[in-house]
Design a protein around this motif. Structure first.
Motif, PDB file in Angstrom:
ATOM      1  N   ARG A  85       0.831  -1.211   0.000  1.00  0.00           N
ATOM      2  CA  ARG A  85       0.000   0.000   0.000  1.00  0.00           C
ATOM      3  C   ARG A  85       0.863   1.257   0.000  1.00  0.00           C
ATOM      4  NH1 ARG A  85      -3.592  -2.920   3.495  1.00  0.00           N
ATOM      5  NH2 ARG A  85      -2.481  -2.090   5.280  1.00  0.00           N
ATOM      6  N   VAL A  86       1.950   1.241   0.766  1.00  0.00           N
ATOM      7  CA  VAL A  86       2.846   2.404   0.797  1.00  0.00           C
ATOM      8  C   VAL A  86       3.520   2.568  -0.567  1.00  0.00           C
ATOM      9  CG1 VAL A  86       4.859   3.425   1.924  1.00  0.00           C
ATOM     10  CG2 VAL A  86       3.198   2.169   3.279  1.00  0.00           C
ATOM     11  N   LEU A  87       3.927   1.469  -1.163  1.00  0.00           N
ATOM     12  CA  LEU A  87       4.531   1.507  -2.493  1.00  0.00           C
ATOM     13  C   LEU A  87       3.531   2.036  -3.524  1.00  0.00           C
ATOM     14  CD1 LEU A  87       6.853   0.902  -4.417  1.00  0.00           C
ATOM     15  CD2 LEU A  87       6.096  -1.477  -4.467  1.00  0.00           C
ATOM     16  N   GLN A  88       2.278   1.647  -3.421  1.00  0.00           N
ATOM     17  CA  GLN A  88       1.257   2.148  -4.335  1.00  0.00           C
ATOM     18  C   GLN A  88       1.058   3.658  -4.161  1.00  0.00           C
ATOM     19  OE1 GLN A  88      -1.961  -0.462  -3.284  1.00  0.00           O
ATOM     20  NE2 GLN A  88      -1.539  -1.868  -4.987  1.00  0.00           N
ATOM     21  N   GLY A  89       1.175   4.146  -2.938  1.00  0.00           N
ATOM     22  CA  GLY A  89       1.086   5.587  -2.706  1.00  0.00           C
ATOM     23  C   GLY A  89       2.231   6.343  -3.367  1.00  0.00           C
ATOM     24  N   ALA A  90       3.439   5.777  -3.293  1.00  0.00           N
ATOM     25  CA  ALA A  90       4.588   6.400  -3.952  1.00  0.00           C
ATOM     26  C   ALA A  90       4.412   6.373  -5.469  1.00  0.00           C
ATOM     27  CB  ALA A  90       5.869   5.681  -3.544  1.00  0.00           C
ATOM     28  N   LEU A  91       3.855   5.285  -5.996  1.00  0.00           N
ATOM     29  CA  LEU A  91       3.616   5.201  -7.438  1.00  0.00           C
ATOM     30  C   LEU A  91       2.552   6.200  -7.885  1.00  0.00           C
ATOM     31  CD1 LEU A  91       3.789   1.383  -8.150  1.00  0.00           C
ATOM     32  CD2 LEU A  91       5.368   3.162  -8.875  1.00  0.00           C
ATOM     33  N   ALA A  92       1.558   6.431  -7.054  1.00  0.00           N
ATOM     34  CA  ALA A  92       0.540   7.429  -7.380  1.00  0.00           C
ATOM     35  C   ALA A  92       1.163   8.823  -7.444  1.00  0.00           C
ATOM     36  CB  ALA A  92      -0.588   7.392  -6.358  1.00  0.00           C
ATOM     37  N   ALA A  93       2.090   9.105  -6.537  1.00  0.00           N
ATOM     38  CA  ALA A  93       2.787  10.394  -6.571  1.00  0.00           C
ATOM     39  C   ALA A  93       3.643  10.510  -7.824  1.00  0.00           C
ATOM     40  CB  ALA A  93       3.642  10.558  -5.322  1.00  0.00           C
ATOM     41  N   ALA A  94       4.292   9.410  -8.211  1.00  0.00           N
ATOM     42  CA  ALA A  94       5.102   9.416  -9.433  1.00  0.00           C
ATOM     43  C   ALA A  94       4.215   9.656 -10.650  1.00  0.00           C
ATOM     44  CB  ALA A  94       5.856   8.100  -9.570  1.00  0.00           C
ATOM     45  N   ASP A  95       3.057   9.043 -10.669  1.00  0.00           N
ATOM     46  CA  ASP A  95       2.123   9.234 -11.770  1.00  0.00           C
ATOM     47  C   ASP A  95       1.644  10.684 -11.822  1.00  0.00           C
ATOM     48  OD1 ASP A  95       0.572   8.269 -13.964  1.00  0.00           O
ATOM     49  OD2 ASP A  95      -1.195   8.354 -12.652  1.00  0.00           O
ATOM     50  N   GLY A  96       1.486  11.299 -10.659  1.00  0.00           N
ATOM     51  CA  GLY A  96       1.070  12.699 -10.597  1.00  0.00           C
ATOM     52  C   GLY A  96       2.101  13.653 -11.158  1.00  0.00           C
ATOM     53  N   VAL A  97       3.374  13.256 -11.135  1.00  0.00           N
ATOM     54  CA  VAL A  97       4.435  14.089 -11.690  1.00  0.00           C
ATOM     55  C   VAL A  97       4.702  13.729 -13.150  1.00  0.00           C
ATOM     56  CG1 VAL A  97       6.663  15.088 -11.113  1.00  0.00           C
ATOM     57  CG2 VAL A  97       5.515  13.777  -9.421  1.00  0.00           C
ATOM     58  N   GLY A  98       4.049  12.669 -13.626  1.00  0.00           N
ATOM     59  CA  GLY A  98       4.197  12.285 -15.022  1.00  0.00           C
ATOM     60  C   GLY A  98       5.244  11.224 -15.277  1.00  0.00           C
ATOM     61  N   VAL A  99       5.648  10.494 -14.266  1.00  0.00           N
ATOM     62  CA  VAL A  99       6.650   9.444 -14.421  1.00  0.00           C
ATOM     63  C   VAL A  99       5.937   8.089 -14.431  1.00  0.00           C
ATOM     64  CG1 VAL A  99       8.677   8.362 -13.405  1.00  0.00           C
ATOM     65  CG2 VAL A  99       8.375  10.827 -13.238  1.00  0.00           C
ATOM     66  N   PRO A 100       6.134   7.262 -15.472  1.00  0.00           N
ATOM     67  CA  PRO A 100       5.482   5.950 -15.496  1.00  0.00           C
ATOM     68  C   PRO A 100       6.085   5.004 -14.464  1.00  0.00           C
ATOM     69  CG  PRO A 100       6.838   6.277 -17.460  1.00  0.00           C
ATOM     70  CD  PRO A 100       6.863   7.547 -16.697  1.00  0.00           C
ATOM     71  N   ALA A 101       5.296   4.028 -14.055  1.00  0.00           N
ATOM     72  CA  ALA A 101       5.703   3.115 -12.986  1.00  0.00           C
ATOM     73  C   ALA A 101       6.928   2.293 -13.353  1.00  0.00           C
ATOM     74  CB  ALA A 101       4.546   2.182 -12.635  1.00  0.00           C
ATOM     75  N   HIS A 102       7.087   1.919 -14.623  1.00  0.00           N
ATOM     76  CA  HIS A 102       8.203   1.058 -15.001  1.00  0.00           C
ATOM     77  C   HIS A 102       9.556   1.765 -14.912  1.00  0.00           C
ATOM     78  CE1 HIS A 102       7.404   3.067 -18.858  1.00  0.00           C
ATOM     79  NE2 HIS A 102       8.687   2.835 -19.127  1.00  0.00           N
ATOM     80  N   MET A 103       9.553   3.093 -14.745  1.00  0.00           N
ATOM     81  CA  MET A 103      10.808   3.838 -14.608  1.00  0.00           C
ATOM     82  C   MET A 103      11.216   4.014 -13.148  1.00  0.00           C
ATOM     83  SD  MET A 103      10.550   6.684 -17.562  1.00  0.00           S
ATOM     84  CE  MET A 103      12.309   6.970 -17.529  1.00  0.00           C
ATOM     85  N   CYS A 104      10.375   3.598 -12.222  1.00  0.00           N
ATOM     86  CA  CYS A 104      10.651   3.748 -10.791  1.00  0.00           C
ATOM     87  C   CYS A 104      11.322   2.483 -10.252  1.00  0.00           C
ATOM     88  CB  CYS A 104       9.359   3.999 -10.019  1.00  0.00           C
ATOM     89  SG  CYS A 104       8.474   5.461 -10.546  1.00  0.00           S
ATOM     90  N   VAL A 105      12.370   2.661  -9.463  1.00  0.00           N
ATOM     91  CA  VAL A 105      13.097   1.560  -8.854  1.00  0.00           C
ATOM     92  C   VAL A 105      13.039   1.721  -7.340  1.00  0.00           C
ATOM     93  CG1 VAL A 105      15.359   0.462  -8.629  1.00  0.00           C
ATOM     94  CG2 VAL A 105      14.647   1.391 -10.820  1.00  0.00           C
ATOM     95  N   VAL A 106      12.755   0.631  -6.632  1.00  0.00           N
ATOM     96  CA  VAL A 106      12.705   0.675  -5.168  1.00  0.00           C
ATOM     97  C   VAL A 106      14.136   0.804  -4.657  1.00  0.00           C
ATOM     98  CG1 VAL A 106      12.017  -0.521  -3.072  1.00  0.00           C
ATOM     99  CG2 VAL A 106      10.625  -0.731  -5.127  1.00  0.00           C
ATOM    100  N   ALA A 107      14.470   1.969  -4.144  1.00  0.00           N
ATOM    101  CA  ALA A 107      15.828   2.230  -3.665  1.00  0.00           C
ATOM    102  C   ALA A 107      16.014   1.769  -2.232  1.00  0.00           C
ATOM    103  CB  ALA A 107      16.143   3.718  -3.781  1.00  0.00           C
ATOM    104  N   GLY A 108      14.943   1.652  -1.496  1.00  0.00           N
ATOM    105  CA  GLY A 108      15.055   1.231  -0.103  1.00  0.00           C
ATOM    106  C   GLY A 108      13.888   1.748   0.705  1.00  0.00           C
ATOM    107  N   GLY A 109      14.139   1.910   1.973  1.00  0.00           N
ATOM    108  CA  GLY A 109      13.091   2.384   2.861  1.00  0.00           C
ATOM    109  C   GLY A 109      13.511   2.227   4.302  1.00  0.00           C
TER     110      GLY A 109
ATOM    111  N   ILE B 257       6.301   2.775   8.237  1.00  0.00           N
ATOM    112  CA  ILE B 257       6.930   2.224   7.034  1.00  0.00           C
ATOM    113  C   ILE B 257       7.169   3.360   6.045  1.00  0.00           C
ATOM    114  CG2 ILE B 257       6.712   0.622   5.102  1.00  0.00           C
ATOM    115  CD1 ILE B 257       4.751  -0.979   6.831  1.00  0.00           C
ATOM    116  N   ARG B 258       8.385   3.429   5.531  1.00  0.00           N
ATOM    117  CA  ARG B 258       8.742   4.429   4.519  1.00  0.00           C
ATOM    118  C   ARG B 258       9.372   3.702   3.342  1.00  0.00           C
ATOM    119  NH1 ARG B 258      13.542   8.180   4.175  1.00  0.00           N
ATOM    120  NH2 ARG B 258      12.850   9.807   2.790  1.00  0.00           N
ATOM    121  N   VAL B 259       8.866   3.968   2.138  1.00  0.00           N
ATOM    122  CA  VAL B 259       9.392   3.373   0.912  1.00  0.00           C
ATOM    123  C   VAL B 259       9.956   4.499   0.049  1.00  0.00           C
ATOM    124  CG1 VAL B 259       8.811   2.130  -1.200  1.00  0.00           C
ATOM    125  CG2 VAL B 259       7.784   1.452   0.957  1.00  0.00           C
TER     126      VAL B 259
END
Length: 127
Positions: free
Chosen positions: A56-80, A109-111
């Protein structure tokens, strides 16, 4: 959920997840370095590796990325980070008008997603 967007990094944090910290930390370690869609598939797959609160936290980060115009496949989980969260206090009702207070410990939890394309969106260039 708290979302932070900085140059090249998007992070999402929840202060109250009802999960054991060790389980959340194992889930984060398992998906570190994966692309976001791969990480979601691992976290939501039925079986022993399922960890919905981290997903769920990861989905929230992906929603923020989508809001800035970055597609999900360009995002890499760096840590948390995983730590002690805010306790949840509630009332347990009992018979004859009595009640007791219940305090439940939670996990914070922070992702963190690394988004190389976000640096280009903000106009930053490595030199």
């Amino acid at each position: 959920m708290e979302i932070t967007v900085a140059s090249g990094v998007i992070s999402a944090e929840t202060p109250q997840a009802r999960i054991d910290p060790a389980v959340a930390l194992r889930a984060l370690d398992r998906v570190r370095g994966m692309t976001a869609p791969q990480a979601l598939a691992v976290l939501l797959r039925p079986g022993p590796g399922t960890c919905e609160p981290v997903a769920r936290v990861l989905q929230g980060a992906l929603a923020a990325a989508d809001g800035v115009g970055v597609p999900a496949h360009m995002c890499v989980v760096a840590g948390g980070e995983v730590g002690d969260g805010e306790p949840v206090t509630r009332v347990r009702r009992q018979a004859h008008g009595l009640a007791t207070w219940i305090t439940t410990e939670t996990t914070r939890i922070r992702v963190v997603l690394q988004v190389p394309a976000l640096r280009l969106v903000h106009g930053e260039v490595d030199r």
